[in-house]
Design a protein around this motif. Sequence first.
Motif, PDB file in Angstrom:
ATOM      1  N   ASP A  28       4.907   1.449  -3.546  1.00 22.60           N
ATOM      2  CA  ASP A  28       3.807   0.890  -2.757  1.00 22.60           C
ATOM      3  C   ASP A  28       3.988   1.062  -1.254  1.00 22.60           C
ATOM      4  OD1 ASP A  28       2.557  -0.199  -5.076  1.00 22.60           O
ATOM      5  OD2 ASP A  28       4.001  -1.854  -5.042  1.00 22.60           O
ATOM      6  N   ARG A  29       5.225   1.075  -0.810  1.00 21.30           N
ATOM      7  CA  ARG A  29       5.499   1.043   0.629  1.00 21.30           C
ATOM      8  C   ARG A  29       6.685   1.946   0.947  1.00 21.30           C
ATOM      9  NH1 ARG A  29       1.241  -1.397   1.023  1.00 21.30           N
ATOM     10  NH2 ARG A  29       0.935  -3.585   1.607  1.00 21.30           N
ATOM     11  N   LYS A  56       0.307   4.037   3.240  1.00 19.38           N
ATOM     12  CA  LYS A  56       1.385   3.322   2.557  1.00 19.38           C
ATOM     13  C   LYS A  56       2.749   3.586   3.209  1.00 19.38           C
ATOM     14  CE  LYS A  56      -0.925   2.958  -1.927  1.00 19.38           C
ATOM     15  NZ  LYS A  56      -0.858   1.514  -2.180  1.00 19.38           N
ATOM     16  N   THR A 122       5.809  -5.901  -4.424  1.00 24.77           N
ATOM     17  CA  THR A 122       5.663  -4.473  -4.151  1.00 24.77           C
ATOM     18  C   THR A 122       6.962  -3.732  -4.436  1.00 24.77           C
ATOM     19  OG1 THR A 122       6.265  -4.867  -1.844  1.00 24.77           O
ATOM     20  CG2 THR A 122       3.919  -4.783  -2.343  1.00 24.77           C
ATOM     21  N   GLN A 156       3.959   9.550  -4.031  1.00 26.95           N
ATOM     22  CA  GLN A 156       3.948   8.082  -4.067  1.00 26.95           C
ATOM     23  C   GLN A 156       4.716   7.558  -5.296  1.00 26.95           C
ATOM     24  OE1 GLN A 156       2.335   7.238  -1.093  1.00 26.95           O
ATOM     25  NE2 GLN A 156       3.476   5.358  -1.406  1.00 26.95           N
TER      26      GLN A 156
ATOM     27  N   TYR B 201      -4.461  -2.157  -0.993  1.00 23.89           N
ATOM     28  CA  TYR B 201      -5.286  -0.972  -0.694  1.00 23.89           C
ATOM     29  C   TYR B 201      -6.245  -1.197   0.467  1.00 23.89           C
ATOM     30  CZ  TYR B 201      -3.452   1.099  -4.916  1.00 23.89           C
ATOM     31  OH  TYR B 201      -2.610   1.632  -5.846  1.00 23.89           O
TER      32      TYR B 201
END
Lengths: 469, 202
Positions: A28-29, A56, A122, A156, B201
């Motif tokens: 996610d990050r 991201k 996350t 990702q 998002y």
Amino acid sequence: MPQTLYEKLWNSHVVRDFANGDALIYIDRHLVHEVSSPQAFRSLGDAGRRVRRPAKHLAVADHAVSTRHRGDTFDDPLASQQVATLVENCRIFDIPYRALDSKDQGIVHIIGPESGFTLPGTTIVCGDSHTTTHGAFGALAFGIGASECGTVMATQCLKQYRARTMKVKLTGVLPPHISAKDVALALIAKIGANGAAGHAVEYCGPAIETMSMSARMTICNMTIEAGARIGLIAPDDVTFAWLEHRPMAPKGAMWDGAVTYWRTLKSDPGARFDKVVTLDLSQIAPQVSWGTSPEDCAAITSAVPDPEKLTDPGARARMGKALAYMGLQPGTNLTDIGIDRVFIGSCTNGRIEDLRAAARVIGGRKVAPGVKAIVVPGSTATKAVAEAEGLDRIFQDAGFEWRHAGCSMCVAMNDDRLLPGERCASTSNRNFEGRQGPGGRTHLMSPAMAAAAGIAGHLVDVRTFGDDG
Amino acid sequence: MTPFVRLAGYAAVLAEDNIDTDIIFPARFLLITTREVLGTHAFHDRRFDSGGAEVTGFMLNQEPWRGAVILIAGANFGCGSSREQAVWALADRGLRCIIAPSFGEIFQTNCFRNGLLPIVMPGAVIAELIEHANRAESFVVDLENQILCVGDGPPIAFSTGAEQRLALLNGWDETALIMNDYQDSIADFELVQQRCQPWLYE
Ligand code: SF4
């Protein structure tokens, strides 16, 4: 079946399950800094790939930057080139970049949480091993290599193997003057620099519930020094109160929805861990390291250990080598070890709470003659808060240098480094050979202990420091 | 990535526990932004004294181990930072296989990403291997069959994760693999996640 926090975080990010615990995991990050990213960006560029979801990612320069000046002035042309490369890559690949002279600059592991980029639930990666820090928010956060950074930018995702789980139960009440850093060092001394390898560590117990986010981050940060890539703490009201209103945290109804979800992120009663370790905090004395591994730690009231007392020849040889590097004689009281330098800062102990703890110890006294001491806030925002509170004055009046934010003498990539043979009381996380400069000798400790050592001119027990000066 | 199938040559020894990435590749050289020709900095502060002269006692400075392709190390080898330069530097020196009782996890992953094979062996086996290495016997590592042979001795079996072994044998680029095989799965995942956790998002 009851699940651990780690299993919940893992399961909620599986894109594709392979056999034997391997899976493709969604990330996610991604925090990006100047040192581990140039090769990753180049691999992307060479293959004609783009960054799949630029929003991201978040980039900042911290490792190599000067803490003496801001802006484009660098002491080393290679460092300035490295930062320029990061700026240029962020422009090409459209990744948000926190400029060096902005109020949002700082060490990746400090600005991630400060910005609300770090959120519970996350997955967070960074080309940096202390990414463990973000686990304090109930995020699955781990350090990766530059090649993996390139994979995350392009896809990702990462292929990962499922870790075993280890529960570290912290019981008892922290005595006065004992900090999260002492807890982390005592734990590593107990289980070893390898003691949590292959495991995702979850810290729990009543002591954790009463700890501040700053203390939780210090503990998770040091998890890598016990060999684990992942340290976790379940998010709770302390976490939510800390995160609410952070710039990148969700707002309004979105915040409420997020908190409802985040409350489910804890190990279920009866969840099974592969390993359990208990540490009674009421028994912990201030810790300092005497060797060249973070496991080489002891209570400040003890003496340099004697390798001859070890039966295992390998362990004896390693200890002898460490003591030779550190220039220490077995049997010397730790409080008799004189120091040349003090470093207060790093992603372990560069937060406002750390600076306050160090400033509190000073009490109008001065740094000992011959000792050079620097305070390096973990972020520019932290620096501003400290200045608003007048901490910079307290430090400077005592003879500490007050610097700009960065990694500084934690990694010695800029001009903040020890000379060969110099001995440093340091709040950083690694006492490896040469970590703070070739031939430099590092003693790890808490911010209060480092400040006290600076004033005394030697290692000192902060619990009695006020009494005997 | 260079495939790893079979490797033959000398093994050097660095039998200390907790050899960290700062020893393998000191941080000050991290200012270099390339990944090539980093081998001169591998173990820099162990290989050279403060005046820049080679430390003769360091095994990788001695013949025939200067050209070793294998390194036998102590527990927790490669602990510490995530810097992939540690692996690039070893590879640039020609080291393609590290044998140790345990590894720093990020280092171990970085090895697989760069055509280096980290082999985990129990301490007792390693103690024997060290004797062979010190006698400058030649080692053969066969990843296809997951065996290690030293001199005329019997083969010693080792094991490697299935995915990692395949990637090494074939020299796969993981990014390309994921992009080729899982684009749709990733997009599907994002759709579902966006519905459940829309705040990620914004
Ligand atoms: S402060 Fe030290 S440990 Fe933290 S990110 Fe910077 S160099 Fe790494």
